[in-house]
Design an enzyme around this catalytic site. Structure first.
Site, PDB file in Angstrom:
ATOM      1  N   HIS A 216       0.813  -1.200   0.000  1.00  0.00           N
ATOM      2  CA  HIS A 216       0.000   0.000   0.000  1.00  0.00           C
ATOM      3  C   HIS A 216       0.858   1.267   0.000  1.00  0.00           C
ATOM      4  CE1 HIS A 216      -3.604   2.396   0.849  1.00  0.00           C
ATOM      5  NE2 HIS A 216      -2.828   3.106   1.668  1.00  0.00           N
TER       6      HIS A 216
ATOM      7  N   LYS B 294      -4.728   9.910  -8.550  1.00  0.00           N
ATOM      8  CA  LYS B 294      -4.392  10.172  -7.151  1.00  0.00           C
ATOM      9  C   LYS B 294      -4.612  11.651  -6.906  1.00  0.00           C
ATOM     10  CE  LYS B 294      -2.576   9.119  -3.059  1.00  0.00           C
ATOM     11  NZ  LYS B 294      -3.143   8.139  -2.122  1.00  0.00           N
TER      12      LYS B 294
ATOM     13  N   HIS C  84       3.269   6.178  -1.943  1.00  0.00           N
ATOM     14  CA  HIS C  84       3.940   7.345  -1.377  1.00  0.00           C
ATOM     15  C   HIS C  84       5.458   7.291  -1.547  1.00  0.00           C
ATOM     16  CE1 HIS C  84       0.182   8.674   0.426  1.00  0.00           C
ATOM     17  NE2 HIS C  84       0.001   7.450   0.866  1.00  0.00           N
TER      18      HIS C  84
END
Length: 339
Positions: A215, A273, A230
């Site tokens: 994730h 995103k 990220h």
């Protein structure tokens, strides 16, 4: 100036927001569900286990608490120990359009050029980078699809953890957590890192389809949108392949060297995103270390750190629907908080 960007008893478990384990005399924070300093008795805000953990004879003495000052101090130590980070000559980024809050969700590409103008890929030959990159193709990005973990992929996980634990940065992190009675040995710490980051759980349809590492670092797609994702290395590699289109940024951190922080918008194979965030130019062990520190010290809350004398916050969340070991939580997400 604060720059905001985008478990219980035996030792080794993480501090829960509703427990005083490891939090005795921790300063008052309005984000906390309950409190563990002596003042909590006066305002009736103590956690239910305050008296069990915070009496003089209790295991979780005040010296085991990770205070706000501890976090500022150790994050500066980790920042200084990131010897594998990129130097200014190694990366050139082109942030282009800065999106207003009203623009971040409109899915309009306002930056015609790629974000990364140049990356010195010799960085990727460093052991922690090369072992990290090998992990990125181990995942199906769609949630709800079972992850099939091969023996080779398990070896890649172990290799990555061995390499990061050779670094001064991760050794400093372990020494700090050991001093706070969170882990009894480095082997225990490494085993827990593997579970909290690589242990599988279900985000959808009951399938073992996700993990903290997938994730946070690799990225997922859920309900037609990018979830997590990220990491700057992952971003650069996909942008270079033409699979990722940078749209704009909504925050550019105040650091004039690496690691820096960027809040950004992008499309990954057509999946959007809206507001992402990433450290730029840090080593894999730096991200792993800071996120792990915050997950253990402030799970489910903002974790306030200091890098080079500048403040920032990291948000982590534990996965609450399943556990491993003796009630430990997997990492659901961890990210730098963007305004």
């Amino acid at each position: 100036l604060r720059t905001t960007l985008v478990f219980l008893s035996p030792k080794g478990l993480y501090t829960a927001p509703d427990s005083c384990y490891g939090r005795c005399e921790e300063p008052y924070n309005e984000e906390d569900e309950c409190h563990c300093s002596p003042e909590c008795e006066g305002d009736h805000s103590c956690c239910e286990d305050y008296y069990r953990h915070c009496q003089p004879e209790a295991f979780s003495r005040s010296r085991d608490a990770i205070t706000d000052q501890d976090l500022l101090r150790v994050s500066e130590q980790l920042y200084g120990a990131d010897h594998n980070k990129a130097q200014p000559r190694d990366i050139a980024i082109n942030p282009q359009h800065r999106a207003s809050p009203e623009e971040t969700d409109d899915q309009e590409d306002r930056s015609p050029q790629p974000l990364f103008g140049y990356v010195n890929e010799e960085l990727f030959s460093k052991p922690t980078y090369s072992s990290f990159i090998k992990l990125l193709d181990n995942y199906q990005r769609a949630t709800g699809k079972e992850e099939e973990v091969t023996a080779e992929e398990l070896r890649e996980q172990d290799h990555f953890l061995r390499e990061v634990m050779k670094t001064e940065l991760m050794k400093k992190l372990f020494a700090f957590l050991h001093s706070k009675n969170r882990y009894g040995s480095e082997q225990e710490f490494i085993a827990d890192l593997k579970e909290m980051w690589f242990g599988l759980y279900s985000r959808g349809d009951g399938e073992q389809d996700s993990s903290g590492f997938e994730h946070v670092f690799s990225g997922e797609v859920k309900k037609g949108k990018v979830s997590g994702f990220h990491n700057w290395i992952r971003f650069y590699l996909l942008e270079k392949q033409g699979a990722l289109n940078y749209f704009s940024h909504n925050f550019n951190g105040p650091w004039d060297t690496y690691p820096d922080v960027l809040g950004l918008q992008f499309s990954w194979d057509g999946f959007y995103k809206e507001v992402g965030s990433a450290f730029i130019g840090c080593s894999p062990e730096f991200e792993l270390g800071l996120y792990t520190l915050c997950f253990i010290a402030r799970p489910g809350r903002q974790c306030h750190l200091s890098l080079g004398g500048r403040s920032l916050s990291i948000q982590t969340y534990p996965w609450t629907k399943s556990t491993y070991g003796n009630g430990k939580k997997y990492i659901a997400t961890a990210y730098v908080v963007s305004p």
